[in-house]
Design a protein around this motif. Structure first.
Motif, short mmCIF file in Angstrom:
data_model
loop_
_atom_site.label_atom_id
_atom_site.label_comp_id
_atom_site.label_asym_id
_atom_site.label_seq_id
_atom_site.Cartn_x
_atom_site.Cartn_y
_atom_site.Cartn_z
N MET A 1 0.79 -1.33 0.04
CA MET A 1 0.18 0.13 -0.58
C MET A 1 0.84 1.09 0.10
SD MET A 1 -2.87 -0.67 2.81
CE MET A 1 -3.88 0.60 2.84
N SER A 2 0.47 2.65 -0.89
CA SER A 2 0.70 3.71 -0.85
C SER A 2 1.23 4.55 0.73
CB SER A 2 0.34 4.13 -1.56
OG SER A 2 -0.77 4.99 -1.77
N LYS A 3 1.43 5.45 0.61
CA LYS A 3 0.98 6.33 2.19
C LYS A 3 0.14 7.23 2.08
CE LYS A 3 6.65 7.23 2.77
NZ LYS A 3 7.64 7.88 2.99
N PHE A 4 0.01 7.23 0.89
CA PHE A 4 -1.79 7.67 0.25
C PHE A 4 -2.66 7.48 1.16
CE2 PHE A 4 -5.44 8.67 -2.17
CZ PHE A 4 -5.46 9.98 -1.28
N SER A 5 -3.16 5.54 0.44
CA SER A 5 -3.82 4.56 0.65
C SER A 5 -3.80 4.25 2.44
CB SER A 5 -3.75 4.13 -0.03
OG SER A 5 -2.42 2.59 0.01
N MET A 6 -2.79 4.31 3.16
CA MET A 6 -2.71 3.71 4.34
C MET A 6 -3.37 4.91 5.58
SD MET A 6 -0.10 2.02 4.75
CE MET A 6 2.07 2.68 4.48
N TYR A 7 -2.62 6.34 4.48
CA TYR A 7 -3.04 7.62 5.89
C TYR A 7 -4.82 7.82 5.58
CZ TYR A 7 -2.61 12.00 7.78
OH TYR A 7 -3.26 12.96 8.99
N LEU A 8 -5.30 7.91 4.02
CA LEU A 8 -6.80 7.92 4.27
C LEU A 8 -7.31 6.75 4.94
CD1 LEU A 8 -9.32 8.95 1.84
CD2 LEU A 8 -8.31 7.35 0.89
N GLU A 10 -6.63 5.24 7.66
CA GLU A 10 -6.85 5.76 9.03
C GLU A 10 -7.61 6.47 9.30
OE1 GLU A 10 -3.64 8.50 11.26
OE2 GLU A 10 -2.93 7.06 10.65
N LEU A 11 -7.48 7.80 8.09
CA LEU A 11 -8.86 8.63 8.31
C LEU A 11 -10.42 8.40 8.26
CD1 LEU A 11 -6.44 12.01 6.22
CD2 LEU A 11 -7.04 11.87 8.33
N LEU A 12 -10.26 7.69 6.94
CA LEU A 12 -11.19 7.43 7.05
C LEU A 12 -12.07 6.17 8.54
CD1 LEU A 12 -11.70 5.72 3.09
CD2 LEU A 12 -12.55 7.63 4.65
N ASP A 13 -11.42 5.38 8.71
CA ASP A 13 -11.43 4.86 9.98
C ASP A 13 -11.37 5.81 11.37
OD1 ASP A 13 -10.86 2.54 8.93
OD2 ASP A 13 -9.29 1.98 9.14
N SER A 47 -12.02 15.07 -6.45
CA SER A 47 -12.31 14.08 -5.33
C SER A 47 -11.76 14.62 -3.62
CB SER A 47 -12.36 12.75 -6.15
OG SER A 47 -13.21 12.86 -7.64
N LEU A 48 -10.58 14.53 -4.78
CA LEU A 48 -9.99 14.26 -2.62
C LEU A 48 -10.28 15.56 -2.48
CD1 LEU A 48 -7.20 13.46 -1.14
CD2 LEU A 48 -6.22 14.89 -2.59
N ASN A 49 -10.14 17.11 -2.49
CA ASN A 49 -10.83 18.21 -2.10
C ASN A 49 -12.24 17.34 -1.49
OD1 ASN A 49 -8.57 19.84 -2.79
ND2 ASN A 49 -9.41 20.27 -4.33
N GLN A 50 -13.30 17.23 -2.27
CA GLN A 50 -14.84 16.86 -1.98
C GLN A 50 -14.71 16.24 -0.34
OE1 GLN A 50 -15.70 16.08 -6.23
NE2 GLN A 50 -17.57 15.99 -4.84
N LEU A 51 -13.64 14.75 -0.59
CA LEU A 51 -13.32 13.59 0.61
C LEU A 51 -13.38 14.88 1.31
CD1 LEU A 51 -13.91 11.47 1.29
CD2 LEU A 51 -11.84 10.64 0.33
N THR A 52 -12.07 16.02 1.07
CA THR A 52 -11.47 16.21 2.44
C THR A 52 -12.72 17.60 3.17
OG1 THR A 52 -8.63 16.43 1.48
CG2 THR A 52 -9.43 18.27 3.41
N ARG A 53 -12.99 17.73 2.71
CA ARG A 53 -14.72 19.07 2.85
C ARG A 53 -15.40 18.12 3.73
NH1 ARG A 53 -13.95 20.95 -2.05
NH2 ARG A 53 -15.45 20.36 -2.67
N TYR A 54 -15.28 17.39 3.67
CA TYR A 54 -16.93 15.76 4.26
C TYR A 54 -16.40 15.05 5.73
CZ TYR A 54 -19.50 12.63 6.06
OH TYR A 54 -20.70 12.21 6.49
N LEU A 55 -14.93 14.90 4.78
CA LEU A 55 -13.80 14.48 6.97
C LEU A 55 -13.78 15.37 7.61
CD1 LEU A 55 -11.91 11.48 4.39
CD2 LEU A 55 -13.83 10.89 5.75
N GLN A 56 -14.26 17.11 7.04
CA GLN A 56 -13.60 17.88 7.83
C GLN A 56 -11.92 18.18 9.03
OE1 GLN A 56 -16.91 18.12 11.43
NE2 GLN A 56 -17.84 19.15 9.66
N GLN A 61 -3.39 17.67 8.42
CA GLN A 61 -4.06 16.31 8.42
C GLN A 61 -4.22 16.80 6.97
OE1 GLN A 61 -7.75 15.91 10.81
NE2 GLN A 61 -6.90 14.18 11.45
N THR A 62 -5.00 17.44 6.31
CA THR A 62 -5.19 18.08 5.02
C THR A 62 -3.64 18.09 4.40
OG1 THR A 62 -6.97 20.12 5.58
CG2 THR A 62 -5.79 19.80 3.55
#
Length: 508
Positions: A1-8, A10-13, A47-56, A61-62
């Motif tokens: 897994m990339s650093k991006f997918s692992m961190y994403l 973590e944020l979703l969890d 899409s990344l920006n949309q996700l960032t806004r929804y996850l607040q 973190q951003t």
């Protein structure tokens, strides 16, 4: 897994919601998030920006998520090279220069006032040794304990040993250590005349991506020292499998001055000062022998004819990669044009024209791999006054409005067609020093030329860093810029050129 997918993940969890609900509420497809988590698809930036806004997400973190996203897009090695070279260029851009307004004689004017941000903010113990040049300084042989006391000893010793002009120092210090460089920087800024020889260890290129980043950090220290010393800083390099290898000697590093040897531990927290002339000579002889086994990292030239000759000897014929405040228009410089533009009264005029024609002939023949990275301010200044930053006005006449119109018109056409890759930097992300031209070559290294704006004058300090891996790193950096966040989109670059061309058409 990339650093991006692992961190994403973590944020979703942390959010604690099913991905289906997150996707629906953020206005995204559930499958796009699932595939991003498996590194099967890269999310569009919107899409990344949309996700960032929804996850607040918080600001930190951003930033971290965006950093990993950039790594995913470009590859981690290119991302890290970009960050390091951008930091290097930013540091060079922000070197402070004295001027004649400071009531200093030109021959005593230091090139730079400070190193990179904060490097010259001295600790209280070191400020105490900022003595007048004629103050007598006393140092005593023996042991010194504590990082602050070692720092103070270094400043005192170097200041004492530079009272007489043309002193020579030999350095063996830990990689990345700025304490000694800070002291030398201050002394050169004070106008003291002395030379420094330093051996630096590069990691071999085949060791992996970390080696490029490590070697670039060495370069970040070398270039400012070379500039401020006005050609009196001489680094030599060798390759080491571990540049910070552990030594059984409690003092594996040292500084040799005309009268002393200061031995240093790995942490620069303990030192031993020796004054026995036989020991000093032993260290000096040993060091000089080692230097002969290394390669010079830099060479200097300050004569325009020598600069042109060096350019011909160290430029590949299959590509051109340059960064400076203005676009390189050498692709359009014909011999006829140079005969018209070179001033009639300059010494060796015919030789200068001949050498210049040989130089620009290589650029004229390139129809690919021609990269020129420049600033909006630089191109606007050229359109306004016709002065080429890398061609001193005392040698070359400013271009007429008609000539400027022709050159910018040809540049615009070639950028649009892809014959030339011309990029205007986003100054908020990539800061280019306006007193230097940097030309990279994958075979011959990196070449840095002082141009208009350099305190001592154009071509008074020109560095040739003859290490191919450094040249390859800078070429990779330049080739990664088109389409990146560091430069304007091509449409904006062409729009600026159209604007300048329209203004010049009104003048002619």
């Amino acid at each position: 897994m990339s650093k991006f997918s692992m961190y994403l993940k973590e944020l979703l969890d942390q959010r604690g919601e099913p991905i289906a609900r997150i996707a629906k509420n953020a206005g995204l497809e559930r499958t796009s998030i699932h595939k991003a988590l498996k590194d099967e698809r890269i999310l569009p930036y919107t899409s990344l920006n949309q996700l960032t806004r929804y996850l607040q997400l918080t600001l930190s973190q951003t930033r971290e998520l965006n950093q990993y996203y950039e790594m995913l897009l470009q590859g981690e090695e290119i991302f890290l090279i970009q960050e390091d070279i951008c930091d290097l260029l930013s540091g060079l851009s922000q070197l402070s220069f004295y001027s004649e307004a400071d009531n200093q004689a030109p021959e005593q004017t230091p090139i730079a006032e400070r190193f990179f941000h904060g490097v010259c903010d001295l600790s209280p113990s070191v400020r105490e040794v900022a003595l007048p040049l004629d103050t007598a300084i006393s140092v005593q042989p023996g042991l010194v304990y504590g990082k602050m006391q070692v720092e103070k000893m270094i400043h005192l010793l170097l200041r004492k040993e530079t009272v007489s002009e043309n002193a020579e120092f030999y350095l063996s210090i830990p990689s990345g250590e700025t304490m000694v460089q800070e002291a030398l920087f201050h002394l050169w800024s004070d106008g003291r005349v002395f030379s420094v020889h330093q051996m630096v260890a590069f990691l071999p290129q085949h060791f992996g991506k970390e080696t490029t980043i490590f070697n670039l950090k060495i370069l970040r220290a070398v270039i400012p020292m070379a500039l401020i010393s006005q050609g009196r800083y001489h680094p030599y390099y060798y390759f080491e499998s571990n540049a910070d290898s552990v030594s059984v000697d409690p003092f594996p590093y040292y500084i040799i001055t005309p009268e002393y040897v200061l031995r240093l531990d790995e942490k620069m927290s303990t030192a031993q000062l020796l004054s026995d002339e036989n020991i000093v000579e032993l260290y000096r002889t040993h060091y000089v022998q080692l230097m002969r086994e290394c390669q010079p990292l830099t060479s200097y030239s300050n004569d325009l004819a020598e600069v042109l000759e060096a350019y011909m000897m160290s430029t590949d014929e299959t590509g051109y990669y340059t960064i400076m405040t203005q676009p390189c228009l050498g692709h359009y410089y014909t011999r006829k044009l140079m005969e018209l533009q070179f001033r009639e009264d300059i010494p060796d005029r015919d030789k200068m024209i001949e050498l210049s024609d040989r130089r620009f002939d290589r650029l004229r023949r390139l129809d690919r791999n021609y990269y020129t990275v420049f600033t909006e301010q630089g191109i606007r200044q050229f359109a306004e006054n016709g002065v080429a930053a890398d061609l001193p006005p005392d040698l070359v006449k400013p271009g007429s409005p008609q000539l400027r119109l022709e050159l910018l018109g040809q540049l615009r056409k070639d950028i649009a067609s892809g014959v030339i890759t011309g990029c205007i930097t986003d100054a908020s992300r990539l800061d280019i020093p306006d007193y230097l031209t940097l030309t990279a070559d994958p075979q011959f290294g990196l070449h840095i030329y002082a141009i208009i704006g350099f305190p001592a004058g154009p071509y008074t300090c020109n560095l040739h860093i003859q290490e191919s891996s450094i040249g390859q790193s800078f070429c990779s950096f330049i080739k990664s810029l088109p389409g990146s966040k560091f430069v304007y989109p091509q449409e904006k670059t062409l729009s600026i050129l159209d604007e300048l061309i329209a203004q010049l058409e009104m003048e002619t």
